[in-house]
Write a protein that holds these residues in place. Structure first.
Motif, short mmCIF file in Angstrom:
data_model
loop_
_atom_site.label_atom_id
_atom_site.label_comp_id
_atom_site.label_asym_id
_atom_site.label_seq_id
_atom_site.Cartn_x
_atom_site.Cartn_y
_atom_site.Cartn_z
N GLY A 116 0.80 -1.23 0.00
CA GLY A 116 0.00 0.00 0.00
C GLY A 116 0.82 1.27 0.00
O GLY A 116 0.50 2.24 -0.69
N GLU A 117 1.91 1.25 0.75
CA GLU A 117 2.78 2.44 0.83
C GLU A 117 3.45 2.72 -0.51
O GLU A 117 3.52 3.87 -0.96
CB GLU A 117 3.84 2.24 1.92
N VAL A 118 3.92 1.65 -1.16
CA VAL A 118 4.55 1.80 -2.48
C VAL A 118 3.53 2.33 -3.49
O VAL A 118 3.80 3.26 -4.25
CB VAL A 118 5.15 0.46 -2.97
N PHE A 119 2.32 1.76 -3.47
CA PHE A 119 1.27 2.18 -4.39
C PHE A 119 0.97 3.67 -4.23
O PHE A 119 0.93 4.42 -5.21
CB PHE A 119 0.00 1.36 -4.15
N ASN A 120 0.76 4.10 -2.99
CA ASN A 120 0.43 5.50 -2.74
C ASN A 120 1.54 6.45 -3.18
O ASN A 120 1.28 7.51 -3.74
CB ASN A 120 0.12 5.72 -1.25
N THR A 121 2.78 6.04 -2.94
CA THR A 121 3.93 6.87 -3.33
C THR A 121 4.01 7.01 -4.84
O THR A 121 4.22 8.10 -5.38
CB THR A 121 5.25 6.29 -2.78
N VAL A 122 3.81 5.89 -5.56
CA VAL A 122 3.84 5.92 -7.03
C VAL A 122 2.78 6.88 -7.55
O VAL A 122 3.06 7.74 -8.41
CB VAL A 122 3.63 4.50 -7.62
N ILE A 123 1.55 6.77 -7.05
CA ILE A 123 0.45 7.61 -7.53
C ILE A 123 0.72 9.08 -7.23
O ILE A 123 0.57 9.95 -8.10
CB ILE A 123 -0.90 7.16 -6.90
N LYS A 124 1.14 9.39 -6.01
CA LYS A 124 1.39 10.79 -5.62
C LYS A 124 2.50 11.40 -6.47
O LYS A 124 2.39 12.55 -6.92
CB LYS A 124 1.79 10.86 -4.14
N ARG A 125 3.56 10.65 -6.69
CA ARG A 125 4.69 11.20 -7.45
C ARG A 125 4.36 11.33 -8.93
O ARG A 125 4.86 12.24 -9.58
CB ARG A 125 5.95 10.36 -7.22
N TYR A 126 3.52 10.44 -9.44
CA TYR A 126 3.09 10.60 -10.83
C TYR A 126 2.26 11.87 -10.98
O TYR A 126 2.46 12.65 -11.92
CB TYR A 126 2.28 9.39 -11.30
N ILE A 127 1.34 12.08 -10.06
CA ILE A 127 0.46 13.25 -10.13
C ILE A 127 1.26 14.55 -10.12
O ILE A 127 0.92 15.51 -10.82
CB ILE A 127 -0.56 13.21 -8.96
N SER A 128 2.36 14.57 -9.35
CA SER A 128 3.16 15.80 -9.26
C SER A 128 4.29 15.86 -10.30
O SER A 128 5.07 16.81 -10.32
CB SER A 128 3.76 15.93 -7.86
N ASP A 129 4.36 14.86 -11.19
CA ASP A 129 5.42 14.80 -12.20
C ASP A 129 5.07 15.71 -13.38
O ASP A 129 4.04 15.54 -14.03
CB ASP A 129 5.58 13.36 -12.69
N LYS A 130 5.95 16.67 -13.66
CA LYS A 130 5.68 17.61 -14.77
C LYS A 130 5.73 16.92 -16.13
O LYS A 130 5.22 17.45 -17.11
CB LYS A 130 6.69 18.78 -14.72
N ASP A 131 6.34 15.73 -16.20
CA ASP A 131 6.44 15.01 -17.48
C ASP A 131 5.29 14.03 -17.70
O ASP A 131 5.30 13.29 -18.69
CB ASP A 131 7.77 14.25 -17.54
N LYS A 132 4.32 14.02 -16.82
CA LYS A 132 3.19 13.08 -16.99
C LYS A 132 2.35 13.48 -18.20
O LYS A 132 2.35 14.62 -18.63
CB LYS A 132 2.33 13.03 -15.73
N ASP A 133 1.64 12.50 -18.73
CA ASP A 133 0.78 12.73 -19.90
C ASP A 133 -0.58 12.09 -19.60
O ASP A 133 -0.78 10.89 -19.79
CB ASP A 133 1.43 12.10 -21.14
N ALA A 134 -1.51 12.91 -19.12
CA ALA A 134 -2.81 12.40 -18.67
C ALA A 134 -3.59 11.73 -19.79
O ALA A 134 -4.24 10.70 -19.59
CB ALA A 134 -3.62 13.54 -18.06
N ALA A 135 -3.54 12.29 -20.99
CA ALA A 135 -4.27 11.72 -22.13
C ALA A 135 -3.73 10.33 -22.46
O ALA A 135 -4.49 9.39 -22.72
CB ALA A 135 -4.17 12.64 -23.34
N LYS A 136 -2.40 10.20 -22.44
CA LYS A 136 -1.78 8.91 -22.72
C LYS A 136 -2.16 7.90 -21.63
O LYS A 136 -2.44 6.74 -21.91
CB LYS A 136 -0.25 9.06 -22.77
N LEU A 137 -2.16 8.36 -20.37
CA LEU A 137 -2.53 7.48 -19.26
C LEU A 137 -3.92 6.88 -19.48
O LEU A 137 -4.13 5.67 -19.31
CB LEU A 137 -2.50 8.26 -17.93
N MET A 138 -4.88 7.72 -19.87
CA MET A 138 -6.24 7.23 -20.06
C MET A 138 -6.35 6.30 -21.27
O MET A 138 -7.13 5.35 -21.27
CB MET A 138 -7.22 8.41 -20.19
N ARG A 139 -5.53 6.55 -22.31
CA ARG A 139 -5.50 5.63 -23.47
C ARG A 139 -5.01 4.25 -23.04
O ARG A 139 -5.61 3.23 -23.38
CB ARG A 139 -4.57 6.19 -24.57
N TYR A 140 -3.91 4.25 -22.28
CA TYR A 140 -3.37 2.98 -21.79
C TYR A 140 -4.38 2.29 -20.87
O TYR A 140 -4.58 1.08 -20.95
CB TYR A 140 -2.08 3.21 -20.98
#
Length: 199
Positions: A157-181
């Motif tokens: 659970g701790e690893v999961f939460n950390t991954v999600i939080k850091r992705y959300i704050s990552d300036k290189d994330k691509d929300a449209a691509k995430l939803m496609r995947y």
């Protein structure tokens, strides 16, 4: 010393790891090989595969890419690459075709955890990275998040939460691509529920 340098250069031509048939081709007999192992120059890494040992020791990732060139770094190993977790996994997580022979991934070192994935999903999100100076195939940020969502019930659970939080704050994330995947990988509802509010 010249003898050692000769062996080193032979192994070097094969990326530091040689198979039994390659040793035979290069004229390195069984007895020579046993002597090199006894001297600590060579180490057996699995049946039929031998690795040269020196102060520039070949890294774990070089062994993986040499033995499993088709493998894709995934799961927690990939999350660590992107800085999405600080938890150093004791094993290397790799994605491979689910038709691969199971027994070929049994190594004493490094320890491999293969994820057998159907061909239609295997290449979604494949990217390129560099670990310890070695070019590797690795899943991108969005694929990592989707895989975490798929394995949320079995993941720490701790690893999961950390991954999600850091992705959300990552300036290189691509929300449209995430939803496609997420749509292709069957986790669209989870993605909208867990991450959608932040994107």
């Amino acid at each position: 010393m010249n003898r050692d340098m000769n062996y080193e250069s032979i192994f070097g031509r094969y990326g530091g790891i040689m198979r039994t048939c390659e040793l035979t081709k290069e004229g390195i007999s069984y007895q020579m090989l046993q002597n090199l192992i006894k001297e600590g120059r060579v180490e057996k890494i699995k049946y039929g595969y031998y690795q040269w040992q020196d102060e520039k020791a070949f890294t774990e990732v070089s062994v993986i890419t040499c033995l499993f060139p088709e493998a894709i770094i995934c799961d927690v190993s990939a999350a660590m690459y992107y800085g999405y977790t600080d938890r150093v996994p004791g094993v290397w997580h790799i994605a491979v075709d689910n038709k691969s022979a199971r027994n070929k991934f049994k190594l004493d070192f490094p320890i491999i955890k293969p994820h057998f994935i159907e061909a239609s999903r295997l290449d979604i999100g494949v990217s390129e990275g560099n670990i310890d100076g070695i070019d590797v195939k690795i899943y991108d940020r969005e694929r990592i998040v989707c895989d975490c969502l798929r394995h949320v019930n079995t993941m720490d659970g701790e690893v999961f939460n950390t991954v999600i939080k850091r992705y959300i704050s990552d300036k290189d994330k691509d929300a449209a691509k995430l939803m496609r995947y997420a749509s292709k990988l069957g986790v669209e509802k989870k993605a909208r529920r867990v991450i959608g509010v932040w994107l």
